[in-house]
Every structure is written in structure tokens, then in C-alpha cells.
Motif scaffolding. Sequence first.
Motif, PDB file in Angstrom:
ATOM      1  N   ASP A 135       0.787  -1.073   0.058  1.00 48.46           N
ATOM      2  CA  ASP A 135       0.135  -0.081   0.043  1.00 48.46           C
ATOM      3  C   ASP A 135       0.649   1.203   0.044  1.00 48.46           C
ATOM      4  O   ASP A 135       0.369   2.358  -0.263  1.00 48.46           O
ATOM      5  CB  ASP A 135      -1.041   0.104   1.138  1.00 48.46           C
ATOM      6  CG  ASP A 135      -2.289  -1.178   0.919  1.00 48.46           C
ATOM      7  OD1 ASP A 135      -2.559  -1.319  -0.022  1.00 48.46           O
ATOM      8  OD2 ASP A 135      -2.584  -1.494   2.222  1.00 48.46           O
ATOM      9  N   GLY A 136       2.242   1.119   0.201  1.00 44.44           N
ATOM     10  CA  GLY A 136       3.110   2.182   0.237  1.00 44.44           C
ATOM     11  C   GLY A 136       2.510   3.659   1.127  1.00 44.44           C
ATOM     12  O   GLY A 136       2.124   3.359   2.327  1.00 44.44           O
ATOM     13  N   ASP A 137       2.580   4.622   0.234  1.00 43.44           N
ATOM     14  CA  ASP A 137       2.161   5.913   1.184  1.00 43.44           C
ATOM     15  C   ASP A 137       0.418   5.849   0.965  1.00 43.44           C
ATOM     16  O   ASP A 137       0.133   6.978   1.686  1.00 43.44           O
ATOM     17  CB  ASP A 137       2.537   6.988   0.096  1.00 43.44           C
ATOM     18  CG  ASP A 137       2.041   7.088  -1.217  1.00 43.44           C
ATOM     19  OD1 ASP A 137       1.297   6.386  -1.572  1.00 43.44           O
ATOM     20  OD2 ASP A 137       2.356   8.268  -1.997  1.00 43.44           O
ATOM     21  N   MET A 138      -0.306   4.818   0.710  1.00 41.77           N
ATOM     22  CA  MET A 138      -1.748   5.000   0.951  1.00 41.77           C
ATOM     23  C   MET A 138      -1.892   4.159   2.343  1.00 41.77           C
ATOM     24  O   MET A 138      -3.171   4.039   2.638  1.00 41.77           O
ATOM     25  CB  MET A 138      -2.188   4.179  -0.337  1.00 41.77           C
ATOM     26  CG  MET A 138      -2.158   5.260  -1.702  1.00 41.77           C
ATOM     27  SD  MET A 138      -2.659   6.704  -1.513  1.00 41.77           S
ATOM     28  CE  MET A 138      -4.460   6.611  -1.521  1.00 41.77           C
ATOM     29  N   THR A 139      -0.997   3.885   2.943  1.00 40.93           N
ATOM     30  CA  THR A 139      -1.140   3.094   4.276  1.00 40.93           C
ATOM     31  C   THR A 139      -1.594   4.085   5.238  1.00 40.93           C
ATOM     32  O   THR A 139      -1.138   5.194   5.271  1.00 40.93           O
ATOM     33  CB  THR A 139       0.102   2.509   4.739  1.00 40.93           C
ATOM     34  OG1 THR A 139       0.585   1.659   3.793  1.00 40.93           O
ATOM     35  CG2 THR A 139      -0.097   2.112   6.048  1.00 40.93           C
ATOM     36  N   GLU A 140      -2.463   3.863   6.164  1.00 43.75           N
ATOM     37  CA  GLU A 140      -3.061   4.633   7.236  1.00 43.75           C
ATOM     38  C   GLU A 140      -1.953   4.705   8.085  1.00 43.75           C
ATOM     39  O   GLU A 140      -1.449   3.620   8.558  1.00 43.75           O
ATOM     40  CB  GLU A 140      -4.329   4.376   7.578  1.00 43.75           C
ATOM     41  CG  GLU A 140      -4.888   5.218   8.553  1.00 43.75           C
ATOM     42  CD  GLU A 140      -6.497   5.049   8.986  1.00 43.75           C
ATOM     43  OE1 GLU A 140      -6.766   5.414   9.891  1.00 43.75           O
ATOM     44  OE2 GLU A 140      -7.100   4.192   8.520  1.00 43.75           O
ATOM     45  N   ILE A 141      -1.766   5.883   8.620  1.00 45.69           N
ATOM     46  CA  ILE A 141      -0.737   6.051   9.856  1.00 45.69           C
ATOM     47  C   ILE A 141      -1.456   7.047  11.030  1.00 45.69           C
ATOM     48  O   ILE A 141      -2.663   7.425  10.644  1.00 45.69           O
ATOM     49  CB  ILE A 141       0.534   6.841   9.238  1.00 45.69           C
ATOM     50  CG1 ILE A 141       0.133   8.243   8.863  1.00 45.69           C
ATOM     51  CG2 ILE A 141       1.162   5.940   8.412  1.00 45.69           C
ATOM     52  CD1 ILE A 141       1.155   9.182   8.342  1.00 45.69           C
ATOM     53  N   GLY A 142      -0.858   6.910  12.124  1.00 46.81           N
ATOM     54  CA  GLY A 142      -1.459   7.501  13.143  1.00 46.81           C
ATOM     55  C   GLY A 142      -2.157   6.520  14.414  1.00 46.81           C
ATOM     56  O   GLY A 142      -1.715   5.266  14.051  1.00 46.81           O
ATOM     57  N   GLU A 143      -2.871   7.226  15.160  1.00 50.30           N
ATOM     58  CA  GLU A 143      -3.378   6.388  16.215  1.00 50.30           C
ATOM     59  C   GLU A 143      -3.900   5.220  15.794  1.00 50.30           C
ATOM     60  O   GLU A 143      -4.230   4.063  16.265  1.00 50.30           O
ATOM     61  CB  GLU A 143      -4.253   7.010  17.139  1.00 50.30           C
ATOM     62  CG  GLU A 143      -3.640   8.204  17.932  1.00 50.30           C
ATOM     63  CD  GLU A 143      -4.381   9.006  18.551  1.00 50.30           C
ATOM     64  OE1 GLU A 143      -5.765   8.589  18.827  1.00 50.30           O
ATOM     65  OE2 GLU A 143      -4.311  10.019  19.281  1.00 50.30           O
ATOM     66  N   ARG A 144      -4.729   5.119  14.444  1.00 53.89           N
ATOM     67  CA  ARG A 144      -5.598   3.901  13.992  1.00 53.89           C
ATOM     68  C   ARG A 144      -4.838   3.279  12.971  1.00 53.89           C
ATOM     69  O   ARG A 144      -5.394   2.297  12.595  1.00 53.89           O
ATOM     70  CB  ARG A 144      -7.055   4.362  13.419  1.00 53.89           C
ATOM     71  CG  ARG A 144      -7.854   4.966  14.453  1.00 53.89           C
ATOM     72  CD  ARG A 144      -9.159   5.455  13.769  1.00 53.89           C
ATOM     73  NE  ARG A 144      -8.954   6.303  12.796  1.00 53.89           N
ATOM     74  CZ  ARG A 144      -9.882   7.019  12.262  1.00 53.89           C
ATOM     75  NH1 ARG A 144     -10.967   7.147  12.457  1.00 53.89           N
ATOM     76  NH2 ARG A 144      -9.541   7.806  11.358  1.00 53.89           N
ATOM     77  N   GLY A 145      -3.688   3.531  12.466  1.00 50.19           N
ATOM     78  CA  GLY A 145      -2.781   3.011  11.386  1.00 50.19           C
ATOM     79  C   GLY A 145      -1.573   2.696  12.132  1.00 50.19           C
ATOM     80  O   GLY A 145      -1.356   2.298  13.230  1.00 50.19           O
ATOM     81  N   ILE A 146      -0.569   2.567  11.107  1.00 47.69           N
ATOM     82  CA  ILE A 146       0.677   2.241  11.543  1.00 47.69           C
ATOM     83  C   ILE A 146       1.386   3.171  12.340  1.00 47.69           C
ATOM     84  O   ILE A 146       1.474   4.367  12.327  1.00 47.69           O
ATOM     85  CB  ILE A 146       1.821   2.191  10.329  1.00 47.69           C
ATOM     86  CG1 ILE A 146       0.970   1.201   9.086  1.00 47.69           C
ATOM     87  CG2 ILE A 146       3.044   1.831  10.388  1.00 47.69           C
ATOM     88  CD1 ILE A 146       1.067  -0.426   9.749  1.00 47.69           C
ATOM     89  N   ASN A 147       2.227   2.468  13.288  1.00 50.41           N
ATOM     90  CA  ASN A 147       2.870   3.766  14.351  1.00 50.41           C
ATOM     91  C   ASN A 147       4.153   3.944  13.543  1.00 50.41           C
ATOM     92  O   ASN A 147       4.784   3.147  13.155  1.00 50.41           O
ATOM     93  CB  ASN A 147       3.099   2.705  15.807  1.00 50.41           C
ATOM     94  CG  ASN A 147       2.111   2.718  16.557  1.00 50.41           C
ATOM     95  OD1 ASN A 147       1.166   3.606  16.476  1.00 50.41           O
ATOM     96  ND2 ASN A 147       1.877   1.673  17.347  1.00 50.41           N
ATOM     97  N   LEU A 148       4.698   5.056  13.947  1.00 55.12           N
ATOM     98  CA  LEU A 148       5.898   5.773  13.234  1.00 55.12           C
ATOM     99  C   LEU A 148       6.681   6.228  14.501  1.00 55.12           C
ATOM    100  O   LEU A 148       6.317   6.675  15.279  1.00 55.12           O
ATOM    101  CB  LEU A 148       5.386   6.937  12.241  1.00 55.12           C
ATOM    102  CG  LEU A 148       4.535   6.702  11.106  1.00 55.12           C
ATOM    103  CD1 LEU A 148       4.232   7.917  10.467  1.00 55.12           C
ATOM    104  CD2 LEU A 148       5.092   5.754  10.187  1.00 55.12           C
ATOM    105  N   SER A 149       8.020   6.246  14.037  1.00 49.90           N
ATOM    106  CA  SER A 149       8.853   6.695  15.031  1.00 49.90           C
ATOM    107  C   SER A 149       8.786   8.308  14.923  1.00 49.90           C
ATOM    108  O   SER A 149       8.176   9.105  14.073  1.00 49.90           O
ATOM    109  CB  SER A 149      10.455   6.522  14.537  1.00 49.90           C
ATOM    110  OG  SER A 149      10.729   7.121  13.316  1.00 49.90           O
ATOM    111  N   GLY A 150       9.458   9.059  15.966  1.00 48.10           N
ATOM    112  CA  GLY A 150       9.537  10.474  15.976  1.00 48.10           C
ATOM    113  C   GLY A 150       9.917  11.168  14.990  1.00 48.10           C
ATOM    114  O   GLY A 150       9.495  12.237  14.241  1.00 48.10           O
ATOM    115  N   GLY A 151      11.190  10.432  14.211  1.00 47.74           N
ATOM    116  CA  GLY A 151      11.948  11.076  13.190  1.00 47.74           C
ATOM    117  C   GLY A 151      11.020  10.705  11.936  1.00 47.74           C
ATOM    118  O   GLY A 151      11.063  11.995  11.080  1.00 47.74           O
ATOM    119  N   GLN A 152      10.373   9.826  11.725  1.00 49.77           N
ATOM    120  CA  GLN A 152       9.350   9.650  10.591  1.00 49.77           C
ATOM    121  C   GLN A 152       8.270  10.849  10.589  1.00 49.77           C
ATOM    122  O   GLN A 152       7.947  11.243   9.600  1.00 49.77           O
ATOM    123  CB  GLN A 152       8.759   8.203  10.579  1.00 49.77           C
ATOM    124  CG  GLN A 152       9.971   7.131  10.390  1.00 49.77           C
ATOM    125  CD  GLN A 152       9.425   5.842  10.428  1.00 49.77           C
ATOM    126  OE1 GLN A 152       8.744   5.531  11.382  1.00 49.77           O
ATOM    127  NE2 GLN A 152       9.700   4.839   9.531  1.00 49.77           N
TER     128      GLN A 152
END
Length: 194
Positions: A135-152
Motif C-alpha cells: 500500500d506504500g504511501d496509501m497506508t493509514e498512519i496515526g493512532e488507528r494505523g501504522i505507528n511511526l517513529s518520532g523522526g518519521q
Amino acid sequence: VSGSSRRRRSIRRIGSKSNISTTENTVDEEEMAYPQPILSDVNIHVSRGELCAVVGKVASGKSTLCEAILNEAVLGEHSHVTLNGTVAYVSQTAWILNKTLRDNILFGLPYDESRYNTVIYCCCLRHDINMLGEDGDMTEIGERGINLSGGQKQRISLARAAYSDASVYIFDDPLSALVSCVLYHLCIRCKYVS
């Protein structure tokens, strides 16, 4: 205190029963405490195309100055801020929408593939997008999606600002969450965003 009145609950015991009543109390103007301006005697003029950096010790008012420029801080009497054009702001603490990575960068603007790919390259996000799977950049991020590092998260915030093509950019120490090798590449590549 909110507005010009406040609610107070009063409880009185009479025997074994409780009487609960709500009363309205008005607050005198004398009791109102208005916030005082934190900065004073600051004059800044930055011409179109100029780069201005504010450097100082911790807690010296750099973030407050950014907030004042954005009209988010209390300004003193007869104080004013004038900004010409659109503004992009990247704070010390990155914030992410509960949407796709692409939506976080576009932030409601139309998708321009060439500009978008340039911003992805300059903000060193290509590797991160590839790691998200098909899904690449169409992946959901944030609280309901993928967790990211602070730098990301911070690089996504920078990408959002870069993609916006604003007239004025205000950065409040957005590079502190980046590791040195990513910071190096980001600084080298930033000349490609126009």
C-alpha cells in the motif's frame, strides 16, 4: 473561570438527606486575570526570499516568538504581526492525521505527482514508504494505523510544509528528532524543492 460566570455546586447535609443545588456566580472584572505578554521590544523584518534564523538558549523565547508570529501568543498593546502570503508551520512536536501518509503530506491540496515525488525524495521518505508494504504511501498512519517513529513523523511534517509551496515557512526546531545521517541527507536534498 470561563467567560463572565462560573458554576459552583454546593452540597448541604440536612439530617440524612443531601440537598444539591447549582448556583450562578458572576465574576467581577477586577477578578479576571488577563495573560501578560511574554516577549517585549521585538522588531523583525524579513524580506521576501530572505532566510532568518533565531538562535538562543533553552527557554529563551524562540518558540514563543514563533507562536507570536502565528498570532498564537498574547501580544502586547499596539503590537502587530504582518505576514504576506500563505504560511507553513512545522513545530517541535510533529502531529499526524489519522489518514494515509499521502493525505498527511497533501493536507487537502491536489496531488501533483512530480512535486510529491520531489518532496518524498528531499524529506528522505522513500525508504519508509517502501517499508510500508504494497500500500506504500496509501497506508493509514496515526493512532488507528501504522505507528511511526518520532523522526518519521517529523519528516512527514516537513514534507507537508514543503509540499504546501507556502510563501512563509516557520520551523520551530523540527530537526531535533532526526538522526544525524538522515539530517545530513535532508539538508543536502532540500535545495531540490522549489
